[in-house]
Design a protein around this motif. Sequence first.
Motif, short mmCIF file in Angstrom:
data_model
loop_
_atom_site.label_atom_id
_atom_site.label_comp_id
_atom_site.label_asym_id
_atom_site.label_seq_id
_atom_site.Cartn_x
_atom_site.Cartn_y
_atom_site.Cartn_z
N GLU A 91 0.87 -1.15 -0.07
CA GLU A 91 0.05 0.02 -0.14
C GLU A 91 0.91 1.34 0.06
O GLU A 91 0.48 2.32 -0.80
N THR A 92 2.00 1.19 0.74
CA THR A 92 2.80 2.29 0.95
C THR A 92 3.53 2.72 -0.55
O THR A 92 3.65 3.80 -1.01
N LEU A 93 3.92 1.57 -1.28
CA LEU A 93 4.62 1.61 -2.57
C LEU A 93 3.58 2.03 -3.47
O LEU A 93 3.84 2.99 -4.27
N ASP A 94 2.04 1.84 -3.36
CA ASP A 94 1.29 2.22 -4.33
C ASP A 94 1.09 3.59 -4.07
O ASP A 94 1.02 4.51 -5.03
N ILE A 95 0.92 4.18 -2.74
CA ILE A 95 0.79 5.46 -2.31
C ILE A 95 1.94 6.28 -2.98
O ILE A 95 1.49 7.40 -3.56
N ASN A 96 2.99 5.67 -2.84
CA ASN A 96 4.37 6.46 -3.63
C ASN A 96 4.23 6.67 -4.85
O ASN A 96 4.71 7.61 -5.44
N ARG A 97 3.77 5.40 -5.24
CA ARG A 97 3.63 5.46 -6.90
C ARG A 97 2.95 6.52 -7.35
O ARG A 97 2.96 7.31 -8.26
N GLU A 98 1.48 6.50 -6.72
CA GLU A 98 0.59 7.53 -7.22
C GLU A 98 0.99 8.83 -6.94
O GLU A 98 0.75 10.14 -7.80
N THR A 99 1.81 9.02 -5.74
CA THR A 99 2.23 10.41 -5.67
C THR A 99 3.32 11.02 -6.57
O THR A 99 3.39 11.95 -7.17
N THR A 100 4.30 9.90 -7.09
CA THR A 100 5.07 10.19 -7.98
C THR A 100 4.38 10.43 -9.42
O THR A 100 4.87 11.36 -10.21
N THR A 101 3.47 9.66 -9.66
CA THR A 101 2.63 10.00 -10.85
C THR A 101 2.03 11.47 -10.80
O THR A 101 2.06 12.02 -12.04
N HIS A 102 1.51 11.67 -9.62
CA HIS A 102 0.78 13.07 -9.66
C HIS A 102 1.87 14.44 -9.73
O HIS A 102 1.72 15.22 -10.50
N ALA A 103 3.02 13.87 -9.01
CA ALA A 103 4.11 14.84 -9.18
C ALA A 103 4.83 14.89 -10.70
O ALA A 103 5.05 16.02 -11.23
N SER A 104 4.87 13.79 -11.57
CA SER A 104 5.14 13.85 -12.75
C SER A 104 4.01 14.65 -13.63
O SER A 104 4.69 15.37 -14.42
N LYS A 105 2.76 14.53 -13.25
CA LYS A 105 1.81 15.06 -14.01
C LYS A 105 1.89 16.68 -13.52
O LYS A 105 1.86 17.52 -14.83
N ALA A 106 2.14 16.98 -12.67
CA ALA A 106 2.31 18.41 -12.22
C ALA A 106 3.29 18.92 -12.71
O ALA A 106 3.41 20.26 -13.41
N LEU A 107 4.71 18.34 -12.88
CA LEU A 107 5.84 18.70 -13.28
C LEU A 107 5.62 18.87 -14.91
O LEU A 107 5.97 19.86 -15.58
N GLU A 108 4.87 18.15 -15.51
CA GLU A 108 4.52 18.23 -17.08
C GLU A 108 3.81 19.36 -17.46
O GLU A 108 3.97 20.17 -18.19
N VAL A 109 2.90 19.65 -16.59
CA VAL A 109 1.90 20.65 -16.59
C VAL A 109 2.79 21.92 -16.49
O VAL A 109 2.47 23.19 -17.29
N SER A 110 3.64 22.04 -15.58
CA SER A 110 4.33 23.42 -15.09
C SER A 110 5.18 23.65 -16.47
O SER A 110 5.52 24.84 -16.74
#
Length: 456
Positions: A91-110
């Motif tokens: 679950e922790t890995l999933d949360i980290n993976r989702e967080t990384t995905t969101h961060a990547s998307k946010a970086l892409e948007v930025s």
Amino acid sequence: MTNKRSPSNTSTPKPLGKWVVSGALATALLGGALFYLFAWQQLGRWWVWSLGNATGQQVFDSARTAVTLVGVIGLGGAAFLAYRRQKSTEETLDINRETTTHASKALEVSTKSLQVSTDTLVLGQEQLVLGQKQFEHETVRILRERYTAATEQLGSSSFAVRLAGLYALAALADDWQEIDKPNEQQVCIDVICAYLRTPTVPMQDATDDDGEPVLIEDFKGGSKAEHEVRRTAIRIINERTSPRANTPVPPAVAEFFDGPWSDRRFDLTGAELVDADFTSCTFDDIDLSNALLIGSTSFAASTLRQIRLTGATFAARGVPQGRASFVGAKLDTFIFDDVRMLVPCMFVGTQFRESATFRRSFFTERVSFDSAQFEESSSTVLDDVQFGIDMITFTHTKFDGPVDFSKVDFTLPPRIHFAEATGSKTPIATPESRRHFRDWPWTDDTDSDTDEPEQT
């Protein structure tokens, strides 16, 4: 977008110490219960808490069986804990993976936003450059139209219209300089100089009270009005070649710098100028070759980095005698060849700083070099110069640079004064010429104890 999680994922975990204590107590109770259960089964009696009738083998078998079952249950608990730990890790890995995905998307948007901002900035800069070019083209177009109108005014037969044309050209030259177009500024100055070169001042021959020939203006021919136009042109040049002073902040001292037209070229070859006043002006390059300078001509206190007066004539204007003044001027390259000087000429306090030539020039009136300075860096040549019947003075003149009088005809002047002249460089003069000099301060030889010529 908000991610929804199951209640198991959001519940607060219990402390690990409580789980350990609870598990140990439960294991101990379970082990005791199993031990008694197996012991009662072998005795055939239930709920007997005293096992005094049980054999040692029965007690051992009961304990072994209870311990085995407790061990099996403990292994199951350990497996359950390992499962829970693995699940928690996943679950922790999933949360980290989702967080990384969101961060990547946010970086892409930025990154995309930054790119859009950069493109917008580049577009804005291009539009600004385009606007500046359009403004410059429009400004140039307007200035060229003003130039056409001003030159047409100069050709008018009306005195007032010609005056307006001169002022318009002067203002136009200043505007060209403001937008850093020196060539266009020079064109305006050339037109003013060309106007001064045009012989439109009607003059007529006359004689003064002594019967000497002079030139006077033909008022019937309209010289008075044209004279004012030309005087205005000279005044315009004077104002824009005079030094400017900055506005210092106290206690600083004001500094002077050249006028806005001082570095321009002034071609006045063959011009006819009446009472030309260039007092306190600075010229990098002015050419008055073959010019006719009538009346009083003044370059007093001016800085002349290069001036050509080859073939110029300085003449009187009517009965009031004119003069040529270089009083206090600073001369770098001074070309005074083939000049006809028909009026008194003053070089009082003039600084000759580089080269000066007076070849084949003719002076009819008084010439004064009083307090002039021939600097060490200067070189002055007077070849085939003729002086008239009036006196020539070099009083208090300082000779530090070479001055050659060897080819000068001094037979006509009644008085040639060198009173209190000084300097480290003895002027070159023939013995015959020196017989006409008064108060000559040098001897033929220099003093052996000094670098300066011996004073008499």
